[in-house]
Write a protein that holds these residues in place. Structure first.
Motif, PDB file in Angstrom:
ATOM      1  N   UNK A 168       0.848  -1.190   0.000  1.00  0.00           N
ATOM      2  CA  UNK A 168       0.000   0.000   0.000  1.00  0.00           C
ATOM      3  C   UNK A 168       0.880   1.235   0.000  1.00  0.00           C
ATOM      4  N   UNK A 169       0.501   2.189  -0.832  1.00  0.00           N
ATOM      5  CA  UNK A 169       1.175   3.488  -0.863  1.00  0.00           C
ATOM      6  C   UNK A 169       0.189   4.546  -0.400  1.00  0.00           C
ATOM      7  N   UNK A 170       0.618   5.384   0.528  1.00  0.00           N
ATOM      8  CA  UNK A 170      -0.222   6.459   1.040  1.00  0.00           C
ATOM      9  C   UNK A 170       0.515   7.781   0.887  1.00  0.00           C
ATOM     10  N   UNK A 171      -0.158   8.762   0.291  1.00  0.00           N
ATOM     11  CA  UNK A 171       0.360  10.133   0.246  1.00  0.00           C
ATOM     12  C   UNK A 171      -0.573  10.989   1.086  1.00  0.00           C
ATOM     13  N   UNK A 172      -0.038  11.592   2.127  1.00  0.00           N
ATOM     14  CA  UNK A 172      -0.829  12.448   3.010  1.00  0.00           C
ATOM     15  C   UNK A 172      -0.239  13.851   2.989  1.00  0.00           C
ATOM     16  N   UNK A 173      -1.100  14.834   2.785  1.00  0.00           N
ATOM     17  CA  UNK A 173      -0.661  16.227   2.749  1.00  0.00           C
ATOM     18  C   UNK A 173      -1.193  16.930   3.988  1.00  0.00           C
ATOM     19  N   UNK A 174      -0.268  17.571   4.724  1.00  0.00           N
ATOM     20  CA  UNK A 174      -0.616  18.205   5.991  1.00  0.00           C
ATOM     21  C   UNK A 174      -0.302  19.692   5.934  1.00  0.00           C
ATOM     22  N   UNK A 175      -1.190  20.456   6.527  1.00  0.00           N
ATOM     23  CA  UNK A 175      -1.001  21.905   6.611  1.00  0.00           C
ATOM     24  C   UNK A 175      -1.036  22.309   8.083  1.00  0.00           C
ATOM     25  N   UNK A 176      -0.170  23.228   8.460  1.00  0.00           N
ATOM     26  CA  UNK A 176      -0.084  23.619   9.868  1.00  0.00           C
ATOM     27  C   UNK A 176      -1.197  24.590  10.231  1.00  0.00           C
ATOM     28  N   UNK A 177      -1.924  24.222  11.266  1.00  0.00           N
ATOM     29  CA  UNK A 177      -2.982  25.075  11.818  1.00  0.00           C
ATOM     30  C   UNK A 177      -2.721  25.206  13.313  1.00  0.00           C
ATOM     31  N   UNK A 178      -2.317  26.400  13.697  1.00  0.00           N
ATOM     32  CA  UNK A 178      -1.906  26.593  15.084  1.00  0.00           C
ATOM     33  C   UNK A 178      -0.581  25.905  15.318  1.00  0.00           C
ATOM     34  N   UNK A 179      -0.553  24.985  16.278  1.00  0.00           N
ATOM     35  CA  UNK A 179       0.689  24.273  16.595  1.00  0.00           C
ATOM     36  C   UNK A 179       0.692  22.850  16.043  1.00  0.00           C
ATOM     37  N   UNK A 180      -0.357  22.470  15.302  1.00  0.00           N
ATOM     38  CA  UNK A 180      -0.453  21.102  14.810  1.00  0.00           C
ATOM     39  C   UNK A 180      -0.531  21.042  13.286  1.00  0.00           C
ATOM     40  N   UNK A 181       0.022  19.945  12.754  1.00  0.00           N
ATOM     41  CA  UNK A 181      -0.084  19.664  11.326  1.00  0.00           C
ATOM     42  C   UNK A 181      -1.301  18.779  11.114  1.00  0.00           C
ATOM     43  N   UNK A 182      -2.231  19.243  10.279  1.00  0.00           N
ATOM     44  CA  UNK A 182      -3.464  18.508  10.062  1.00  0.00           C
ATOM     45  C   UNK A 182      -3.571  18.044   8.605  1.00  0.00           C
ATOM     46  N   UNK A 183      -3.910  16.753   8.377  1.00  0.00           N
ATOM     47  CA  UNK A 183      -4.059  16.267   7.000  1.00  0.00           C
ATOM     48  C   UNK A 183      -5.290  16.882   6.344  1.00  0.00           C
ATOM     49  N   UNK A 184      -5.159  17.288   5.081  1.00  0.00           N
ATOM     50  CA  UNK A 184      -6.301  17.825   4.360  1.00  0.00           C
ATOM     51  C   UNK A 184      -6.550  17.080   3.044  1.00  0.00           C
ATOM     52  N   UNK A 185      -5.565  16.334   2.591  1.00  0.00           N
ATOM     53  CA  UNK A 185      -5.771  15.436   1.448  1.00  0.00           C
ATOM     54  C   UNK A 185      -4.935  14.180   1.697  1.00  0.00           C
TER      55      UNK A 185
END
Length: 243
Positions: free
Chosen positions: A209-226
């Motif tokens: 399995x291959x997973x690509x996760x894109x995270x953007x920083x919101x406040x002090x945490x990196x949150x996945x959005x795609x």
């Protein structure tokens, strides 16, 4: 006969349960990895630019992980046409020139706002004639996997074979390969502030399995959005497959 039928039924149920359990374990491992890298105090803090594969085992599931920032990639939505053309030609060195030209022009036709067809491109008429239930976006790509809808794109070219770049010894050393080897690795839709997590989870034989996760920083945490997930077959024989 009844005994054999009963055993066959139970074996089928057991196989279904085993597969479902492995899928669930993999999903939980993916979520654990994304949570692990949700803060700047992650195990790879400060090493993202090195693009090294490292191995972790959340819940006993072996996961190869690479953390990178998107700033080194070409933005498919904002890059000039010549930059996109040059990079795709570089990735398709083993293909014939006509096939590469068709893919490049189809990508450029997909993202431009007009219905004018380039020399080797494809606009709405082509997709309609193929009986496809969609046409070109005529605007920016909204998801990286949207490129899989473009005429001439293949899963092999888009995903590549990330497992081939992982050292079989499991020591996390850099691959001998240099530069991206697939469309999904060479291009992005996001700015340099976005973090990319690439995860590889080995399955049976050469499947993984291959997973690509894109995270953007919101406040002090990196949150996945795609998050994209697919199953691939590696062209390389892994240590598990050899044994």
């Amino acid at each position: 006969y009844l005994t054999g039928d009963y055993l066959a039924h139970n074996r089928e149920k057991s196989a279904i349960c085993s597969t479902s359990w492995n899928v669930e374990k993999g999903s939980q491992a993916i979520n654990s990895v994304m949570e692990l890298f949700a803060t700047d105090a992650s195990p790879l803090s400060g090493q993202e630019e090195e693009s090294k594969w490292l191995a972790l085992s959340p819940g006993g599931v072996k996961v190869w992980i690479k953390v990178e920032k998107e700033k080194e990639r070409i933005n498919m939505n904002s890059a000039p046409d010549p930059d996109i053309r040059e990079k795709i030609l570089e990735l398709m060195t083993d293909d014939n020139e006509e096939r590469a030209d068709k893919l490049i022009d189809a990508i450029l036709d997909w993202r431009d706002p007009d219905n004018l067809t380039r020399l080797h491109g494809a606009e709405s008429e082509y997709y309609e004639n193929q009986g496809l239930p969609y046409g070109p976006g005529n605007g920016p790509f909204k998801a990286l996997t949207e490129l899989l809808l473009v005429r001439g794109m293949t899963t092999e070219l888009f995903w590549g074979d990330p497992l081939a770049s992982i050292n079989e010894k499991g020591d996390g050393e850099k691959s001998e390969e240099s530069g991206p080897v697939s469309i999904s690795d060479a291009f992005t839709l996001f700015d340099g502030s976005v973090k990319r997590l690439t995860m590889v989870i080995r399955g049976r034989g050469n499947a993984y399995d291959l997973v690509l996760a894109f995270l953007r920083k919101r406040g002090v945490r990196w949150q996945p959005f795609q998050v994209y997930r697919t199953t691939l077959i590696s062209s390389m024989r892994t240590q598990e497959a050899k044994h």
